[in-house]
Design a protein around this motif. Sequence first.
Motif, PDB file in Angstrom:
ATOM      1  N   TYR A  36       0.850  -1.190   0.000  1.00 15.43           N
ATOM      2  CA  TYR A  36       0.000   0.000   0.000  1.00 15.43           C
ATOM      3  C   TYR A  36       0.884   1.238   0.000  1.00 15.43           C
ATOM      4  O   TYR A  36       1.882   1.297   0.709  1.00 15.43           O
ATOM      5  N   ARG A  66      -4.321   9.053   3.034  1.00 17.39           N
ATOM      6  CA  ARG A  66      -5.043   8.122   2.170  1.00 17.39           C
ATOM      7  C   ARG A  66      -4.085   7.012   1.756  1.00 17.39           C
ATOM      8  O   ARG A  66      -2.985   7.295   1.275  1.00 17.39           O
ATOM      9  N   GLU A  68      -3.430   3.643  -0.615  1.00 17.62           N
ATOM     10  CA  GLU A  68      -3.913   3.070  -1.869  1.00 17.62           C
ATOM     11  C   GLU A  68      -3.324   1.699  -2.099  1.00 17.62           C
ATOM     12  O   GLU A  68      -2.113   1.503  -1.986  1.00 17.62           O
ATOM     13  N   CYS A  71      -8.169  -3.892  -2.578  1.00 22.92           N
ATOM     14  CA  CYS A  71      -9.194  -4.275  -1.595  1.00 22.92           C
ATOM     15  C   CYS A  71      -8.923  -5.712  -1.159  1.00 22.92           C
ATOM     16  O   CYS A  71      -8.676  -6.593  -1.983  1.00 22.92           O
ATOM     17  N   GLY A  77      -9.257  -1.608  -6.653  1.00 25.00           N
ATOM     18  CA  GLY A  77      -8.521  -0.557  -5.963  1.00 25.00           C
ATOM     19  C   GLY A  77      -9.271  -0.045  -4.743  1.00 25.00           C
ATOM     20  O   GLY A  77     -10.477   0.146  -4.782  1.00 25.00           O
ATOM     21  N   ALA A  79      -8.887   2.936  -1.493  1.00 21.23           N
ATOM     22  CA  ALA A  79      -8.129   4.119  -1.083  1.00 21.23           C
ATOM     23  C   ALA A  79      -8.779   4.770   0.137  1.00 21.23           C
ATOM     24  O   ALA A  79      -9.214   5.921   0.083  1.00 21.23           O
ATOM     25  N   GLU A  81      -9.271   6.686   3.681  1.00 22.12           N
ATOM     26  CA  GLU A  81      -8.527   7.692   4.427  1.00 22.12           C
ATOM     27  C   GLU A  81      -8.448   7.242   5.886  1.00 22.12           C
ATOM     28  O   GLU A  81      -9.456   6.888   6.492  1.00 22.12           O
ATOM     29  N   CYS A 129     -12.515  -1.700  -0.457  1.00 24.78           N
ATOM     30  CA  CYS A 129     -12.875  -0.638  -1.397  1.00 24.78           C
ATOM     31  C   CYS A 129     -14.085   0.132  -0.890  1.00 24.78           C
ATOM     32  O   CYS A 129     -14.225   1.316  -1.148  1.00 24.78           O
TER      33      CYS A 129
END
Length: 168
Positions: A36, A66, A68, A71, A77, A79, A81, A129
């Motif tokens: 990540y 954040r 990224e 999942c 993807g 992301a 916070e 996700c």
Amino acid sequence: MSTTFDLGRLGLTSGEGRRFVLPVGLDPFFFGGERYSVAPEQVDIGLDVARMIGGGWSLRLRFAARVEGPCMRCLAGAAPEIAVDAREVDQPGGGSDQLDSPYVDGDDLDVSAWAHDALALALPAQIVCRDDCAGLCPVCGEDLNAHPHEHERAPDPRWAKLSELRFE
Ligand SMILES: [Zn+2]
Ligand SMILES: [Zn+2]
């Protein structure tokens, strides 16, 4: 990337505190075997520094970052916070009351290492996700978000055989 902060240079007297905002670069990290990254990788970190009565430092770190990566349910993807709020006390001087922060060396605070570890500790159990991600079908691997379905047919005998295997 490493950002250290010289606490001694502040010249704080006992009981005095100050608040700062520092731009700090955060390295990617591994979680659940996946990589990540922090995006953007430079994060504004709020740092509260207080000089304690009797010496030492009371520190608080706050930021939102954040992250990224994939999942953990459906591999698309993700992301989310992550909000971070961490505290450290460093009060050297011996005795049973000694509190020694691993991020403080003399008067130098390693903000990067602390922020990195605090972010890792603030992560949820799973990075997803979205909270209600349905994940992948455990039988056929189909993305259940796009194609919700059930398997009503009897399982293929080859798979039935496989399911008798026990994995330690
Ligand atoms: Zn997902
Ligand atoms: Zn399926």
